[in-house]
Design a protein around this motif. Structure first.
Motif, short mmCIF file in Angstrom:
data_model
loop_
_atom_site.label_atom_id
_atom_site.label_comp_id
_atom_site.label_asym_id
_atom_site.label_seq_id
_atom_site.Cartn_x
_atom_site.Cartn_y
_atom_site.Cartn_z
N ILE A 287 0.35 -0.97 -0.29
CA ILE A 287 0.15 -0.43 0.22
C ILE A 287 0.70 1.39 -0.02
CG2 ILE A 287 -1.62 1.41 1.47
CD1 ILE A 287 -2.25 -1.24 2.58
N SER A 288 0.64 2.38 -1.02
CA SER A 288 1.68 2.86 -0.58
C SER A 288 0.71 4.50 -0.57
CB SER A 288 1.82 3.67 -2.46
OG SER A 288 2.97 2.74 -2.61
N GLY A 289 1.31 5.20 0.02
CA GLY A 289 0.18 6.96 0.95
C GLY A 289 1.95 7.41 0.28
N ILE B 50 -6.14 -1.85 4.73
CA ILE B 50 -6.45 -1.07 3.84
C ILE B 50 -7.11 0.20 4.21
CG2 ILE B 50 -7.17 -0.27 1.58
CD1 ILE B 50 -6.16 -2.90 0.34
N GLY B 51 -8.69 -0.04 5.02
CA GLY B 51 -9.36 0.51 4.98
C GLY B 51 -8.56 1.59 6.48
N GLU C 196 -4.33 7.89 7.39
CA GLU C 196 -3.23 8.21 6.61
C GLU C 196 -4.29 9.82 6.49
OE1 GLU C 196 -3.26 8.18 1.51
OE2 GLU C 196 -2.12 6.80 2.65
N ALA C 197 -5.18 10.02 5.90
CA ALA C 197 -6.10 10.84 6.09
C ALA C 197 -6.07 11.48 6.85
CB ALA C 197 -7.97 9.99 5.87
N ASP D 166 -9.12 -5.82 3.56
CA ASP D 166 -9.91 -4.94 3.13
C ASP D 166 -9.89 -4.32 4.62
OD1 ASP D 166 -10.39 -5.29 0.96
OD2 ASP D 166 -12.99 -6.81 1.00
N ALA E 45 -5.32 1.95 6.43
CA ALA E 45 -3.93 2.79 6.64
C ALA E 45 -4.88 3.71 5.77
CB ALA E 45 -3.35 1.41 5.35
N LYS E 46 -5.64 3.46 5.43
CA LYS E 46 -6.37 4.64 5.03
C LYS E 46 -6.65 5.52 5.70
CE LYS E 46 -5.22 4.22 0.81
NZ LYS E 46 -3.75 4.04 0.26
N VAL E 47 -7.85 5.51 6.57
CA VAL E 47 -8.02 6.33 7.80
C VAL E 47 -7.01 6.35 8.27
CG1 VAL E 47 -9.42 6.50 9.62
CG2 VAL E 47 -10.69 5.46 8.17
N CYS F 147 3.66 0.22 2.46
CA CYS F 147 3.75 0.01 3.28
C CYS F 147 3.25 -1.26 2.66
CB CYS F 147 2.06 -0.46 4.51
SG CYS F 147 1.37 -1.65 5.48
#
Length: 158
Positions: free
Chosen positions: A10-12, A140-141, A147-148, A137, A143-145, A113
């Motif tokens: 997962i890139s961020g 990823i979910g 990150e935001a 899922d 990680a995105k939260v 990641c």
């Protein structure tokens, strides 16, 4: 016993040190605040290092009351954590444990990641895609939260 291994990247845009601090080292404080509809609380039994147990108490209405991880390794300098899912989630008669290694590495745009998941089965049975998808899922979910949150709060975990 059989072992099936899956990997995910997962890139961020967040630097490895910062996302590791927020998403791994302080997850017991941060995740219940960011995901109150999914995570009620996270209890750490131990000092937070290897051998500690994290009990993630899930919000009402989900398929599980809680899940438990045992921390196997925690490398703060190299932004790596290895833990074993020992209770809840996909654990049952067929899957006896899931060993997950999470490592954050620098990239030109922030970080990558790398997640490796080893599904240990009671026999040599194959792990189904839907069993893997649940954890994938969720990872990823989360990680995105995180990150935001870090993008909206540039001084947090700096």
């Amino acid at each position: 016993m059989g072992v099936t291994t899956f990997t995910e990247e997962i890139s961020g845009p967040i630097a490895p040190a910062r996302i590791f601090k927020a998403g791994i080292l302080d997850s017991h404080n941060l995740l219940p605040k960011l995901l109150p509809d999914k995570i009620k609380s996270i209890e750490v039994h131990g000092d937070g290092g290897p051998g500690s147990i994290e009990q993630i108490n899930l919000a009402e209405g989900g398929p599980f009351k809680c899940i438990k991880h045992r921390i196997e390794e925690l490398d703060k300098e190299n932004f790596m954590c290895k833990h074993t899912l020992i209770e809840g989630g996909v654990i049952g008669d067929k899957i006896i444990k899931v060993v997950e290694t999470v490592k954050f590495e620098a990239s030109p745009n922030g970080s990558v990641c790398k997640i490796t998941s080893e599904f240990h089965t009671a026999d040599n049975s194959e792990v189904k895609e839907e069993e893997v998808k649940i954890g994938k899922d969720m990872a990823i979910g989360i990680a995105k939260v995180v990150e935001a949150y870090l993008l909206q709060n540039p001084n947090a975990y700096a």
